[in-house]
Design a protein around this motif. Structure first.
Motif, mmCIF file in Angstrom:
data_model
loop_
_atom_site.group_PDB
_atom_site.id
_atom_site.type_symbol
_atom_site.label_atom_id
_atom_site.label_comp_id
_atom_site.label_asym_id
_atom_site.label_seq_id
_atom_site.Cartn_x
_atom_site.Cartn_y
_atom_site.Cartn_z
ATOM 1 N N HIS A 20 1.171 17.136 32.064
ATOM 2 C CA HIS A 20 2.721 17.648 31.955
ATOM 3 C C HIS A 20 3.625 16.844 31.041
ATOM 4 O O HIS A 20 4.564 17.241 30.654
ATOM 5 N N THR A 72 5.846 7.561 31.103
ATOM 6 C CA THR A 72 5.141 8.348 30.087
ATOM 7 C C THR A 72 5.182 7.686 28.745
ATOM 8 O O THR A 72 4.143 7.844 27.976
ATOM 9 N N GLY A 101 6.367 13.711 39.397
ATOM 10 C CA GLY A 101 7.314 14.133 38.698
ATOM 11 C C GLY A 101 8.267 13.068 38.559
ATOM 12 O O GLY A 101 8.576 12.836 37.611
ATOM 13 N N ARG A 102 8.551 12.257 39.460
ATOM 14 C CA ARG A 102 9.356 10.944 39.541
ATOM 15 C C ARG A 102 8.583 10.039 38.498
ATOM 16 O O ARG A 102 9.366 9.425 37.929
ATOM 17 N N LEU A 123 -0.304 14.355 35.730
ATOM 18 C CA LEU A 123 0.901 13.385 35.077
ATOM 19 C C LEU A 123 0.711 13.380 33.686
ATOM 20 O O LEU A 123 1.700 13.518 32.839
ATOM 21 N N SER A 138 9.063 11.232 34.884
ATOM 22 C CA SER A 138 10.353 11.004 34.152
ATOM 23 C C SER A 138 10.775 9.588 33.859
ATOM 24 O O SER A 138 11.886 9.432 33.242
ATOM 25 N N ALA A 184 3.689 16.531 44.089
ATOM 26 C CA ALA A 184 4.290 17.198 42.885
ATOM 27 C C ALA A 184 5.544 16.324 42.431
ATOM 28 O O ALA A 184 5.728 16.041 41.431
ATOM 29 N N PRO A 232 8.003 20.719 43.346
ATOM 30 C CA PRO A 232 8.635 19.556 42.932
ATOM 31 C C PRO A 232 9.869 19.116 43.852
ATOM 32 O O PRO A 232 10.131 18.110 44.111
#
Length: 216
Positions: free
Chosen positions: A128, A102, A94-95, A125, A98, A90, A83
């Motif tokens: 995680h 989510t 991840g961005r 996504l 975050s 990744a 990431p």
């Protein structure tokens, strides 16, 4: 069936447009029983994909309260799993994970009557974020072991776990959309769309039903 396909910065266009075309055609062949729209958690906006010069327009806000099916695509970028590598899948996932996406997906996963479907890296996504813990899931082969998550990896093209359905590498999103169209609307409509697109689904959809595999 109201379908919302989620856009986020760096999404993979084919993960989006393959299922979009399936559901759009399904709406035509079903007399309007299926509607599909592109959405983002931020609301209507132009959303850049992970491919240069390709963007799509979200016309509405992601709203699990009104969606029967929420489709989460993967990202398009370098295939590094680090990431820290700028522009990698990744990093893009991840961005996206975050931010406010989510919590919205958590609402969708937890809402009775709403199905969440993931394509390729979209499964990562969701996994995680802890939204697929102890549930069978498939994703892109590069992250197929779902390391760092509590999801249960399955080696299949499409995995059906009821209100969580996942697809592997990019084009399997078309197979998944056709399968969901068959499951939710019916095989005649799905067959008509399959013929229109000249696309024949491959493999067996994995489900945790029936006899377990036994090796003699």
């Amino acid at each position: 069936m109201r379908v919302q396909i989620v856009l986020f910065d760096g999404f993979d266009p084919l993960d989006v447009l393959g299922p979009f075309e399936v559901f759009h055609a399904g709406g035509g062949f079903s007399g309007g029983a299926v509607t599909v729209e592109l959405v983002s958690v931020e609301g209507p906006r132009e959303v850049p994909s992970g491919l240069p010069a390709v963007s799509l327009t979200a016309t509405a806000t992601l709203d699990p309260a009104v969606a029967d099916l929420v489709v989460v695509p993967g990202a398009a970028g370098s295939l590094s799993l680090d990431p820290a590598v700028e522009g990698s899948v990744a990093a893009l996932l991840g961005r996206a994970g975050s931010g406010p996406l989510t919590p919205a997906l958590r609402d969708a996963v937890g809402r009775a009557g709403t199905v969440v479907a993931t394509v390729c890296g979209g499964s990562l996504l969701v996994a995680h974020a802890g939204l697929a813990d102890h549930r069978p899931l498939v994703t892109h082969e590069r992250g197929a072991d779902l390391a760092g998550t509590a999801a249960l990896p399955v080696d299949a093209r499409v995995v059906d776990d009821g209100d969580l359905v996942s697809a592997g590498n990019v084009t399997s999103g078309i197979d998944m959309a056709l399968y969901l169209l068959e499951r939710e609307i019916g095989p005649q409509v799905a067959h008509a769309v399959e013929g229109l697109m000249c696309h024949e689904r491959r493999g067996t959809v994995w489900r945790a039903t029936g006899a377990a595999v036994a090796v003699a």
